[in-house]
Design a protein around this motif. Sequence first.
Motif, PDB file in Angstrom:
ATOM      1  N   ARG A  25       3.059  -2.757 -11.203  1.00  0.00           N
ATOM      2  CA  ARG A  25       2.973  -1.570 -10.356  1.00  0.00           C
ATOM      3  C   ARG A  25       4.158  -0.638 -10.576  1.00  0.00           C
ATOM      4  O   ARG A  25       4.017   0.579 -10.533  1.00  0.00           O
ATOM      5  CB  ARG A  25       2.885  -1.985  -8.881  1.00  0.00           C
ATOM      6  N   GLY A  26       5.335  -1.205 -10.799  1.00  0.00           N
ATOM      7  CA  GLY A  26       6.524  -0.376 -10.972  1.00  0.00           C
ATOM      8  C   GLY A  26       6.513   0.428 -12.255  1.00  0.00           C
ATOM      9  O   GLY A  26       6.941   1.578 -12.282  1.00  0.00           O
ATOM     10  N   MET A  27       6.011  -0.160 -13.338  1.00  0.00           N
ATOM     11  CA  MET A  27       6.003   0.506 -14.640  1.00  0.00           C
ATOM     12  C   MET A  27       4.692   1.225 -14.921  1.00  0.00           C
ATOM     13  O   MET A  27       4.578   1.929 -15.923  1.00  0.00           O
ATOM     14  CB  MET A  27       6.249  -0.529 -15.751  1.00  0.00           C
TER      15      MET A  27
ATOM     16  N   PHE B 116     -10.846   2.508  -1.228  1.00  0.00           N
ATOM     17  CA  PHE B 116     -10.805   2.760  -2.668  1.00  0.00           C
ATOM     18  C   PHE B 116      -9.373   3.006  -3.121  1.00  0.00           C
ATOM     19  O   PHE B 116      -8.921   2.477  -4.144  1.00  0.00           O
ATOM     20  CB  PHE B 116     -11.699   3.951  -2.993  1.00  0.00           C
ATOM     21  N   ILE B 117      -8.627   3.802  -2.368  1.00  0.00           N
ATOM     22  CA  ILE B 117      -7.236   4.087  -2.722  1.00  0.00           C
ATOM     23  C   ILE B 117      -6.404   2.806  -2.675  1.00  0.00           C
ATOM     24  O   ILE B 117      -5.571   2.556  -3.553  1.00  0.00           O
ATOM     25  CB  ILE B 117      -6.648   5.165  -1.790  1.00  0.00           C
ATOM     26  N   CYS B 118      -6.630   1.971  -1.666  1.00  0.00           N
ATOM     27  CA  CYS B 118      -5.907   0.694  -1.584  1.00  0.00           C
ATOM     28  C   CYS B 118      -6.188  -0.161  -2.810  1.00  0.00           C
ATOM     29  O   CYS B 118      -5.290  -0.796  -3.368  1.00  0.00           O
ATOM     30  CB  CYS B 118      -6.309  -0.062  -0.317  1.00  0.00           C
ATOM     31  N   SER B 119      -7.437  -0.168  -3.245  1.00  0.00           N
ATOM     32  CA  SER B 119      -7.804  -0.925  -4.440  1.00  0.00           C
ATOM     33  C   SER B 119      -7.099  -0.366  -5.671  1.00  0.00           C
ATOM     34  O   SER B 119      -6.535  -1.118  -6.472  1.00  0.00           O
ATOM     35  CB  SER B 119      -9.322  -0.889  -4.638  1.00  0.00           C
ATOM     36  N   LEU B 120      -7.103   0.960  -5.828  1.00  0.00           N
ATOM     37  CA  LEU B 120      -6.441   1.584  -6.975  1.00  0.00           C
ATOM     38  C   LEU B 120      -4.943   1.301  -6.981  1.00  0.00           C
ATOM     39  O   LEU B 120      -4.341   1.125  -8.040  1.00  0.00           O
ATOM     40  CB  LEU B 120      -6.668   3.096  -6.952  1.00  0.00           C
ATOM     41  N   LEU B 121      -4.343   1.249  -5.797  1.00  0.00           N
ATOM     42  CA  LEU B 121      -2.908   1.043  -5.690  1.00  0.00           C
ATOM     43  C   LEU B 121      -2.516  -0.423  -5.813  1.00  0.00           C
ATOM     44  O   LEU B 121      -1.352  -0.778  -5.622  1.00  0.00           O
ATOM     45  CB  LEU B 121      -2.390   1.613  -4.368  1.00  0.00           C
TER      46      LEU B 121
END
Length: 650
Positions: free
Chosen positions: A409-411, A150-155
Motif C-alpha cells: 500500500r505504501g509503494m 468499492f472504495i474500501c476494496s480499492l484501498l
Amino acid sequence: MKHAEGIDRYGIEGYLERYGDKGLLRFITCGSVDDGKSTLIGRLLHDSENVFDDHLRALTKDSEKHGTTGEGIDFALLVDGLAAEREQGITIDVAYRYFATERRKFIIADCPGHEQYTRNMATGASTCDLAVLMIDARLGVLDQTRRHAFICSLLGIRHIIVAINKMDLVDWSEDRFMEIRQQFSAFAAKLQVPDVHFIPLSALMGENVVNRSAHMEWYQGSPLLDHLETVHVASDRNLIDLRLAVQQVVRPDLNFRGFAGSIASGIVRVGDSVVALPSGQRSTVKSIVTWEGELEEAFAPMAVTLTLADEIDVSRGDVIAAVNNAPRMATNLEAMMVWMGEDALEIGKRYLAKVGSSTVQAVVREVRYRANVHSLHRESSDALTLNEIGRVALELVRPVTVDSYNKNRGMGSMILIDRESNSTVACGMIVDRVTAETSTSRRRDAGDARSNVRAQRSKVPAAARAQRLGQAPFILWFTGLPRSGKSSIAYALEEVLFKEGHLAHVLDGENLRLGLNRDLGFSAEDRWENQRRVAELARIQQDTGVITLTALVSPLAADRAEVRRILGDRAAMVFCDAALEVCESRDEEGLYRRARAKEIRNVTGIDAPYERPTHADLTLDTAAESIVANVERVMVFLRQRGWIGDGAKA
C-alpha cells in the motif's frame, strides 16, 4: 471514567506502560448520509468508558442546544465538532478519535456520508485496517453504500463490518436483517474483500455496540466492540518486501549521514544487503537509529534512520530495498483512480503525480474504463468527473519506484495534483497488470542478458588513435527546445573543425529517428531510450578517435545527468537558449502549430516539459546571436578547455 481509575491505580508511568504495548487497530466508519456513523462512535466511546467526565457534561449541554435525539444525549456531537456539522446535522470533515480498551488501542476515522464529501472518505480510509460500513435498516443498501464499499476494496481494506443500524426502527426484525445481508453479500461478492462480518445494532440505544442486545436474541454473534478487539490484522502487513522511501538525508555533522523515512513494508536488520533506487548502488546496513536509540532490526510501519557502510548516492525520493527483492522502475503506470477534483479529468493534461516521496510531472494518456458503482461493470469513457472511479493510464516524465497497491500500500499509492491550483484532484492505487503494448515491446530490461556478456578490449590504444588522427576526441551534447538552433550550430561547428584539420561528426536527433531510432516514439520512456542510444553511439565514436557533436532536445534534467554519466569526463553540455516564441517563429515545418491545434502530442514546450539546464558547461544565446557568433563562442570554449589548438590535451 475507566482510564482515570487506571491512572489512580497504576500511576501515570505504569498506566502508559500498561496501555502502550497494546496492538493498534485503525478503522473507519463509512456509509450513506444519516446512517448513524457519528452516533455509533459516540456511543462506542461512551459505553466503553472512554469519555472524560468534563466531556460528558459538555456533551449533555451541547445536546440540549444542538441535539437531534429529543431529551437524550446526542452521541454524534462527540465527533461532529465543526459548527457547520452541528447546524446541518451531518459529518463534513474526517474526524479522528483515539480510545483504548484492556485488549487494544484504536484510532477511528469518522467519515462523511454525503456524496459531495466522498473524497474526504477516501482520504480517511487510506490508512485503515478495517471499515465499519453503516446501513440504515429502513433504507437498505444505497448507492453511497456501494460506492464506499468499492472504495474500501480499492484501498486494500481486507476487513469490513457491515453494521445494520437503527434496528429499533424496524422492530428488531431478523427478516429485515437477513434481507439486507443477502442484498449486500451479492454486491460484495464482486469485491476483493476476504472478511465481511454482519452485525445488527442500534447505535442510539447502545444495542450490540459494546454490550449484547436484549432485543435481538436471534443474533448469536459478538457485539461490535468485541469484534473490533479480536479481529486479526497483523498478517495483513507485508513483512517480506523491504521498502523504505527516503524522506530526508540526515547530516548533523561530518561523522553521520543517515537516510530517514518510514518503512513501507518488510523488515530490515543490521548487516542486510540493500540497494538504493534509482541509482542501483549497493551497500549494507550499518545501523538503525530511532529516537529511543539504535536497534538491531526494524519493520513496517516504523520510522527509522538507516546508516550505510558505504558512501553511496541517496537523496530524498529514493527508495532503499533488498538487493534480491526490489521494486520496479516505471514511467508508464496504470492506476485505479478516485476522482476528487471539481473539474473533470482531461486526457493530455499535465498534472503532478506524488508517488511515495517522489513528485513528478505526469500526463493522462487514456481512461481505460469507468467503473459503474451500482453494478461494478466497466464502461467506456474519456473522462472522470467528481467521485467517479476508473482505471487510468499515466505517463511520467521520469521513472519512479513502485509496487502494485495490492502488494504494498505504501509503494503502490499515489495522488494527482493540479499544477495550477495545487489541489489534490485524485487518489490512485497502482495496478500491476501488463498491457499488450508492454508485453509485445522489444525493449526489455537487459539485466539478465548483461550477466552473460563480457566486455572486449581493442588492441589499438586510444593514444595511438589520437596520434594517427592528430586529435584528442571529445563530445559536445547540444540541448534546447525544438528549433532553438542546435542542429544549425552543430553542423556549422563540424564544418569549422573540419577546415582546421579535425575529424568531427554530427549525430542529429531527427536524422537518427529516421533510422537507428525509428522504432521510438515521444513518450517519456522512448525519449530516454532515444538519448541513451545516442549517448552510447557517441561514446563508441569517441573510442574511435572521432569528435562527436550531438543535437537532441533532451528535455529532462535527470536524463541529461544520466547522459553525462554515460559520456564520461571528456564531454560537455551546451545549452542553446531561445524562448519558446522565438522557436515558434522559426518553425517552417509547422511542428508547434500542429501541437497547439492538438493534431500531434508530446511536443516539447507545448504539452511536454523542457527543464532548463542549471549547470550547462556552455550557454549560447541563439535568439540574440548569429550562428557564426555562437560557433566562435564554442571554439573559444574548446580552446580554453585545451581540447583543440596547439598543445591540445588528451
